[in-house]
Design a protein around this motif. Structure first.
Motif, PDB file in Angstrom:
ATOM      1  N   GLU A 537       1.005  -1.206   0.013  1.00  0.00           N
ATOM      2  CA  GLU A 537       0.046   0.012  -0.130  1.00  0.00           C
ATOM      3  C   GLU A 537       0.786   1.378  -0.043  1.00  0.00           C
ATOM      4  O   GLU A 537       1.931   1.339   0.627  1.00  0.00           O
ATOM      5  CB  GLU A 537      -0.914  -0.011   1.195  1.00  0.00           C
ATOM      6  N   MET A 538       0.505   2.126  -0.663  1.00  0.00           N
ATOM      7  CA  MET A 538       1.304   3.454  -0.774  1.00  0.00           C
ATOM      8  C   MET A 538       0.944   4.326   0.257  1.00  0.00           C
ATOM      9  O   MET A 538      -0.382   4.622   0.510  1.00  0.00           O
ATOM     10  CB  MET A 538       1.004   4.203  -2.375  1.00  0.00           C
ATOM     11  N   ILE A 539       1.572   5.006   0.987  1.00  0.00           N
ATOM     12  CA  ILE A 539       1.353   5.934   1.984  1.00  0.00           C
ATOM     13  C   ILE A 539       1.767   7.323   1.663  1.00  0.00           C
ATOM     14  O   ILE A 539       2.892   7.463   1.327  1.00  0.00           O
ATOM     15  CB  ILE A 539       1.583   5.509   3.513  1.00  0.00           C
ATOM     16  N   LEU A 540       1.161   8.486   2.250  1.00  0.00           N
ATOM     17  CA  LEU A 540       1.761   9.877   2.172  1.00  0.00           C
ATOM     18  C   LEU A 540       1.897  10.234   3.562  1.00  0.00           C
ATOM     19  O   LEU A 540       1.300  10.155   4.647  1.00  0.00           O
ATOM     20  CB  LEU A 540       0.530  10.832   1.534  1.00  0.00           C
ATOM     21  N   ARG A 541       3.326  10.634   3.802  1.00  0.00           N
ATOM     22  CA  ARG A 541       3.857  11.180   5.013  1.00  0.00           C
ATOM     23  C   ARG A 541       4.630  12.292   5.157  1.00  0.00           C
ATOM     24  O   ARG A 541       5.422  12.564   4.032  1.00  0.00           O
ATOM     25  CB  ARG A 541       4.399   9.957   5.815  1.00  0.00           C
ATOM     26  N   GLN A 542       4.724  13.151   6.178  1.00  0.00           N
ATOM     27  CA  GLN A 542       5.285  14.281   6.429  1.00  0.00           C
ATOM     28  C   GLN A 542       6.735  14.199   7.057  1.00  0.00           C
ATOM     29  O   GLN A 542       6.722  13.192   8.116  1.00  0.00           O
ATOM     30  CB  GLN A 542       4.624  15.199   7.224  1.00  0.00           C
ATOM     31  N   LEU A 561      15.680   9.649  -5.239  1.00  0.00           N
ATOM     32  CA  LEU A 561      14.787   8.879  -4.204  1.00  0.00           C
ATOM     33  C   LEU A 561      13.959   7.787  -5.043  1.00  0.00           C
ATOM     34  O   LEU A 561      13.786   6.723  -4.404  1.00  0.00           O
ATOM     35  CB  LEU A 561      13.800  10.009  -3.690  1.00  0.00           C
ATOM     36  N   ARG A 562      13.638   7.933  -6.315  1.00  0.00           N
ATOM     37  CA  ARG A 562      12.764   6.926  -7.025  1.00  0.00           C
ATOM     38  C   ARG A 562      13.615   5.539  -7.225  1.00  0.00           C
ATOM     39  O   ARG A 562      13.174   4.478  -6.784  1.00  0.00           O
ATOM     40  CB  ARG A 562      12.381   7.391  -8.369  1.00  0.00           C
ATOM     41  N   GLU A 563      14.783   5.747  -7.305  1.00  0.00           N
ATOM     42  CA  GLU A 563      15.470   4.245  -7.780  1.00  0.00           C
ATOM     43  C   GLU A 563      16.001   3.629  -6.247  1.00  0.00           C
ATOM     44  O   GLU A 563      16.072   2.676  -6.242  1.00  0.00           O
ATOM     45  CB  GLU A 563      16.774   4.648  -8.689  1.00  0.00           C
ATOM     46  N   ARG A 564      16.819   4.537  -5.505  1.00  0.00           N
ATOM     47  CA  ARG A 564      17.264   4.183  -4.336  1.00  0.00           C
ATOM     48  C   ARG A 564      16.195   3.826  -3.193  1.00  0.00           C
ATOM     49  O   ARG A 564      16.424   2.745  -2.536  1.00  0.00           O
ATOM     50  CB  ARG A 564      18.358   5.316  -3.737  1.00  0.00           C
ATOM     51  N   HIS A 565      15.245   4.437  -2.970  1.00  0.00           N
ATOM     52  CA  HIS A 565      14.109   4.302  -1.818  1.00  0.00           C
ATOM     53  C   HIS A 565      12.778   4.259  -2.135  1.00  0.00           C
ATOM     54  O   HIS A 565      11.892   4.127  -1.434  1.00  0.00           O
ATOM     55  CB  HIS A 565      14.432   5.573  -1.151  1.00  0.00           C
ATOM     56  N   ARG A 566      12.607   4.100  -3.477  1.00  0.00           N
ATOM     57  CA  ARG A 566      11.139   3.544  -4.238  1.00  0.00           C
ATOM     58  C   ARG A 566      10.275   4.967  -3.452  1.00  0.00           C
ATOM     59  O   ARG A 566       9.016   4.520  -2.840  1.00  0.00           O
ATOM     60  CB  ARG A 566      10.632   2.327  -3.714  1.00  0.00           C
ATOM     61  N   SER A 567      10.495   6.244  -3.363  1.00  0.00           N
ATOM     62  CA  SER A 567      10.025   7.273  -2.999  1.00  0.00           C
ATOM     63  C   SER A 567       9.637   8.342  -3.958  1.00  0.00           C
ATOM     64  O   SER A 567      10.370   8.360  -4.788  1.00  0.00           O
ATOM     65  CB  SER A 567      10.638   7.711  -1.809  1.00  0.00           C
ATOM     66  N   MET A 568       8.594   9.067  -3.573  1.00  0.00           N
ATOM     67  CA  MET A 568       8.597  10.218  -4.550  1.00  0.00           C
ATOM     68  C   MET A 568       8.382  11.535  -3.612  1.00  0.00           C
ATOM     69  O   MET A 568       7.571  11.262  -2.867  1.00  0.00           O
ATOM     70  CB  MET A 568       7.348  10.101  -5.415  1.00  0.00           C
ATOM     71  N   LEU A 596       6.224  13.194   1.419  1.00  0.00           N
ATOM     72  CA  LEU A 596       6.738  11.908   0.591  1.00  0.00           C
ATOM     73  C   LEU A 596       5.792  11.077   0.399  1.00  0.00           C
ATOM     74  O   LEU A 596       4.858  10.777   1.311  1.00  0.00           O
ATOM     75  CB  LEU A 596       7.986  11.341   1.407  1.00  0.00           C
ATOM     76  N   VAL A 597       5.631  10.325  -0.609  1.00  0.00           N
ATOM     77  CA  VAL A 597       4.636   9.182  -1.113  1.00  0.00           C
ATOM     78  C   VAL A 597       5.635   8.021  -1.079  1.00  0.00           C
ATOM     79  O   VAL A 597       6.659   7.975  -1.808  1.00  0.00           O
ATOM     80  CB  VAL A 597       4.024   9.134  -2.308  1.00  0.00           C
ATOM     81  N   GLU A 598       5.631   6.774  -0.398  1.00  0.00           N
ATOM     82  CA  GLU A 598       6.317   5.750  -0.592  1.00  0.00           C
ATOM     83  C   GLU A 598       5.351   4.461  -0.084  1.00  0.00           C
ATOM     84  O   GLU A 598       4.271   4.520   0.303  1.00  0.00           O
ATOM     85  CB  GLU A 598       7.507   5.937   0.420  1.00  0.00           C
ATOM     86  N   GLU A 599       6.106   3.090  -0.576  1.00  0.00           N
ATOM     87  CA  GLU A 599       5.431   1.968  -0.067  1.00  0.00           C
ATOM     88  C   GLU A 599       5.242   1.951   1.382  1.00  0.00           C
ATOM     89  O   GLU A 599       6.527   2.335   2.112  1.00  0.00           O
ATOM     90  CB  GLU A 599       5.861   0.850  -0.659  1.00  0.00           C
ATOM     91  N   LYS A 600       4.461   1.500   1.959  1.00  0.00           N
ATOM     92  CA  LYS A 600       4.136   1.170   3.594  1.00  0.00           C
ATOM     93  C   LYS A 600       5.178   0.378   4.102  1.00  0.00           C
ATOM     94  O   LYS A 600       5.854   0.511   4.871  1.00  0.00           O
ATOM     95  CB  LYS A 600       2.619   0.659   3.748  1.00  0.00           C
TER      96      LYS A 600
END
Length: 600
Positions: A537-542, A561-568, A596-600
């Motif tokens: 699940e994708m989550i949005l966090r501060q 961020l996209r390649e190393r941490h799977r975040s946006m 940030l938006v990233e996988e849970k």
């Protein structure tokens, strides 16, 4: 009622899952489930109200089955194929009806039982054959489209037959009631189609912007029930009215959407109908009438294989295609049950006939895939057994040259066939044009080519989506050509090389049977592997940047961020109403607040 419905659906679900595992037709599973929940099956819970509630649900199921059959009936497609399917359907229905009548008389059954039996044996099962073609990946073959056209025409003849049988059962034959009934149904069909085609497509176009899937379902079913009600008020069956409005809707731009939203409703009530058929199976009757059941099965299998193939030959098909068509139709199904139900409701047929017909349907349904596969070996045998001159032109000739002697033998055979059997089959016109010099001498080869147009759907998870036709190189790899792309209500004819394929596109492809079979397998298997998809699940966090943070004093390019941490990174918070867009070279500072938006 709720208890009965729950029992029916639970047992049907279990049995059909088992039949799917065994790769048997689902319709057969429904019939078995009906037998299991009937009061004739000991040690099993049975449906309490088998006479009222189940019968009403079954009638609704028949109505929706006929409605969906109408949605698949396209007047334009039938007209394009000319008189060929009409000739084939007439020959098959007449011969099988006659065979059924005489087999019934052979067992000493009453005349009314024999008449209804003939009607039941004349109706091949559209549902079972369609399912068999799907399971065996035969839909893209040329002969399959001809079979489906003949089946639809058979169902139309079946509706007319029901009106005639109802009149005969009422004993109103001498006073011209049959002719009055036929005239009445003809007027009803003409008026219904005429008025429906004049108003329904226009009305649907005007309300298109307001129709969601939910409202379209309500509109479609409302039209179905209204037309069924009017049909019953005029003295016809509800099934006839449902079929007519379905045929009208098949000529609208919304037919694909209607098919999708109506299909679950049809599947539900259709399942209840077939379960109700299984409830009428009586083991005692099956044992007592084992010989008639075996004879009727043999009559259908041999009759359709012989007379069905002859019917398609008279319709202008090649010998190979005719055999594949005729062997495919060696079963009876839903329309036979409808005719049997009519006979029982009118009280003009014996109680044993219904379970006998159900048993015959079960056996022939089981034999259907084997009959379809047997057509090609029978064709190969006939090619070896027939005299050499008779096989020229009706075989799939792959040689480049024909001797003049063989041509003369074949022409003589063709002319004799036309004099004795059918003056207007396709070869007659080909021979005429050859003699006039308008066609080459090898035109018989062209007649029997299996090149045709088939339709395929691009899967939602297809590996081909987003690629252009030039990138796909379908002509080079599969020896096929895309003639049209159907995208929603749009039709893109002769698409350009830079046209891309999208999920859900329906593409019309030209090729031979063998090439299209390879293409069908390729488009079905070219999908993403489920293992590669993420279930996270994708989550949005501060996040607040500190001196110890990986963000501190680095920009987006350095962070990757996209390649190393799977975040946006969504944005930077600076006390404003909207998040600030972060520039690629901006270096993050202490106390920066980022989202940030990233996988849970």
């Amino acid at each position: 009622m709720i208890q009965d419905l729950a029992l029916i659906l639970i047992v049907a679900a279990i049995v059909t899952l088992l039949f799917k595992r065994l790769k048997q037709p689902v319709v057969l599973g429904y019939i078995v489930a009906g037998f299991l929940v009937s009061d004739k099956m000991p040690y099993m819970p049975s449906v309490a109200d088998q006479s009222n509630s189940v019968k009403e649900w079954a009638e609704i199921g028949v109505m929706f089955l006929m409605f969906c059959l109408g949605l698949e009936f396209s007047v334009k497609k039938i007209v394009k194929q000319g008189m060929a399917p009409v000739k084939s359907a007439l020959v098959i229905v007449f011969t099988m009806l006659t065979l059924g009548f005489f087999v019934g008389r052979l067992f000493g059954w009453s005349e009314m039982n024999c008449i209804f039996l003939g009607g039941m044996l004349a109706m091949s099962s559209t549902t079972i054959i369609y399912k068999a073609f799907s399971d065996m990946d035969l839909h893209q073959y040329k002969f399959a489209s001809m079979v489906m056209s003949v089946l639809i025409l058979e169902d139309i003849f079946g509706i007319i037959m029901m009106v005639v049988l109802q009149t005969v059962a009422g004993g109103r034959v001498e006073d011209g009631s049959i002719m009055n009934s036929l005239v009445g149904i003809l007027l009803f069909l003409v008026l219904s189609f005429g008025l429906g085609l004049a108003f329904v497509p226009v009305a649907l176009r005007r309300i298109r912007r307001y129709t969601s899937a939910e409202t379209l379902l309500i509109v479609a079913l409302g039209l179905c029930c209204t037309m069924a009600f009017l049909s019953t008020k005029l003295g016809f069956s509800a099934a006839l009215g449902a079929f007519i409005i379905g045929s009208v809707l098949s000529e609208t731009a919304e037919v694909e959407r209607i098919n999708k939203v109506v299909e679950p409703v049809k599947n539900l009530f259709g399942a209840i109908f077939f379960v109700s058929v299984g409830m009428l199976v009586d083991p005692v009757i099956l044992i007592d009438y084992a010989l008639p059941i075996c004879v009727l099965v043999l009559t259908i299998v041999v009759g359709q294989a012989v007379f069905g193939s002859i019917g398609y030959l008279i319709g202008g098909q090649s010998l190979r295609a005719s055999l594949r068509c005729g062997f495919s139709m060696a079963q009876i199904g839903e329309f036979s049950f409808i005719i049997a139900t009519l006979g029982l409701s009118l009280g003009v047929i014996a109680d044993f006939l219904y379970p006998v017909v159900v048993a015959v349907s079960v056996i022939t349904t089981f034999l259907t895939p084997y009959m379809i596969r047997a057509a090609v070996p029978v064709y190969d045998f006939l090619m070896k057994a027939l005299p050499e001159g008779m096989t020229i032109g009706i075989a799939d000739d792959k040689e480049e040259e024909e001797t003049e002697e063989k041509r003369s033998l074949w022409r003589s055979f063709i002319h004799s066939i036309h004099r004795r059997v059918a003056k207007h089959i396709e070869m007659f016109y080909v021979q005429t044009k050859i003699n006039a010099g308008n066609l080459p001498q090898n035109a018989y080869k062209i007649v029997d080519r299996d090149i045709h147009i088939s339709e395929f759907s691009v899967p939602e998870d297809s590996l081909w989506m987003g690629k252009t036709l030039m990138e796909m190189q379908l002509g080079t790899i599969f020896n096929v050509h895309v003639s049209s792309i159907l995208r929603g209500s749009r039709r893109i004819n002769i698409p350009q090389a830079n046209e891309i394929l999208l999920p859900g596109d329906r593409i019309q492809v030209i090729g031979s049977d063998d090439d299209l079979a390879i293409f069908a397998k390729a488009i079905r298997e070219a999908v993403y592997d489920e293992v590669k998809s993420s279930d996270e699940e994708m989550i949005l966090r501060q996040v607040t940047v500190t001196k110890d943070s990986i963000f501190y004093n680095k920009n987006l390019i350095e962070l990757n961020l996209r390649e190393r941490h799977r975040s946006m990174l969504v944005g930077l918070e600076r006390g404003e109403r909207k998040l600030t867009v972060v520039q690629p070279l901006y270096k993050f500072q202490e106390d920066d607040i980022i989202w940030l938006v990233e996988e849970k």
